[in-house]
Write an enzyme that holds these catalytic residues in place. Structure first.
Site, PDB file in Angstrom:
ATOM      1  N   ASP A  93       0.516  -1.136   0.132  1.00 35.13           N
ATOM      2  CA  ASP A  93      -0.134   0.174   0.253  1.00 35.13           C
ATOM      3  C   ASP A  93       0.834   1.358   0.077  1.00 35.13           C
ATOM      4  OD1 ASP A  93      -0.221   0.545   3.007  1.00 35.13           O
ATOM      5  OD2 ASP A  93       0.326  -0.869   3.612  1.00 35.13           O
ATOM      6  N   HIS A 120      -5.787  -2.077   3.578  1.00 33.58           N
ATOM      7  CA  HIS A 120      -4.905  -1.302   4.049  1.00 33.58           C
ATOM      8  C   HIS A 120      -4.695  -0.509   2.021  1.00 33.58           C
ATOM      9  CE1 HIS A 120      -4.455  -1.010   7.907  1.00 33.58           C
ATOM     10  NE2 HIS A 120      -4.183   0.631   7.718  1.00 33.58           N
TER      11      HIS A 120
END
Length: 346
Positions: A290, A313
């Site tokens: 991420d 995420h």
């Protein structure tokens, strides 16, 4: 100019939504309004560590910032020109230095600027990557996309006192590069284990247990080090990682010690996180996955990387990046432990 409106309660609903939105607002020179900040968390609203991240970027980019206070459910941020120079900030107690830097580094570098920054707070704390993870894993992965930075740890900071000090030098990146990280070469792991105000054997036991866990997973490691470093309070951390010069893999597993947690558990935890990626043949670990979104969403061209696990995420960060930049993305599952993330930069 009307601000881009971001719902801070979407997806995983954490502080990373705010950090990504603020970083990209600075890079793009576009105002942003984030609402519902951490709305579904136990202590909703802006926390001191999030406030510090927004304040730093706001100061650096001469931003007009509204409602910047602890507990705020919304923040409006309108950047202006980059001020440059050198910057110091004390987050207070053990607020995460790595998470603050991960807001500042892409904002500064991707806007074509350089900076020297000194941050005081927590270098190795729970629910945050360790400072060594940034130094040895993120730095190499970002370098492949054209972002160069270095970090010097002057003092470690652990919960609850913090007091750690890290200095970062960030270089300008005028043209972020798309990356193809699908077939990284085999890179032997390294281990760095740190302890402060504790017997050095704590760091050594962390290494021993990490080595045992790696061996059980069929991975040999011959490069490891145990260090005793200064800090305001006792603490430990360990990082197991592989990072190539270019093309991957960029994989790390870290863990932080705490009261009642045996050194053996800390080492085993870091090794298990590392093996999650390595045994799956991933070129980017799930935590880094991420973090790569921000530079790649503004890079010219199509980027691809292979990861072992799709986290909420990652999905949330991709959604925020698309809202801010108009980038396109897709996630293809190859097998249970193999996923390919594709990002077409705006």
């Amino acid at each position: 100019m009307e601000p881009v409106r971001i719902d801070g309660s979407q997806g995983e609903g954490g502080g990373q939504i705010l950090r990504t939105a603020i970083s990209l607002a600075a890079v793009l020179g576009r105002p942003v309004e984030v609402t519902g900040i951490r709305a579904r968390r136990e202590n909703p609203g802006l926390r001191p560590s999030h406030l510090a991240s927004v304040k730093v970027v706001g100061d650096l980019f001469g931003a007009e910032v509204e409602n910047l206070r602890v507990g705020a459910e919304w923040v409006r941020f309108a950047p202006s020109r980059f001020a440059g120079g050198r910057y110091k900030i004390d987050i207070g107690t053990a607020g995460s230095i790595p998470l603050t830097l991960m807001t500042v580094i892409p904002a500064v570098s991707l806007s074509g600027n350089g900076l020297e920054i000194e941050v005081t707070g927590g270098t190795d704390v729970k629910t945050s990557p360790t400072i060594d993870y940034l130094r040895y894993v993120v730095a190499e992965a970002y370098r492949s996309a054209g972002i160069k930075f270095s970090i010097e740890v002057q003092r470690r900071g652990y919960y609850p006192k913090g007091g750690g000090v890290a200095k970062a030098v960030i270089e300008p990146c005028k043209k972020p590069a798309a990356v193809e990280l699908l077939n990284g070469r085999a890179v032997a792991p390294r281990i760095t284990s740190i302890c402060s105000q504790l017997p050095k054997h704590v760091a050594e036991r962390q290494i021993s247990s990490a080595l045992l866990a790696l061996e059980k997973g069929g991975v040999k490691c011959t490069n490891y080090s145990a260090s005793f470093e200064t800090a305001a309070s006792p603490g430990t951390s360990i990082l197991v990682y592989s990072a190539s010069d270019f093309g991957g893999p960029y994989a790390g597993g870290d863990s932080v010690g705490e009261v009642g947690k045996r050194a053996e558990q800390v080492g085993q935890e870091a090794a298990s996180r590392y093996l999650l990626s390595t045994l799956a043949g991933a070129t980017v670990d799930p935590f880094l996955s991420d973090m790569m979104v921000l530079p790649l969403c503004v890079a010219k061209g199509v980027s691809r990387y292979r990861t072992s696990k799709i986290t909420e995420h990652l999905c949330t960060n991709l959604g925020v990046a698309r809202q801010m930049t108009g980038c396109k993305y897709e996630i293809n599952q190859v097998s249970e432990s193999e996923h390919i993330v594709t990002i077409e930069g705006a």
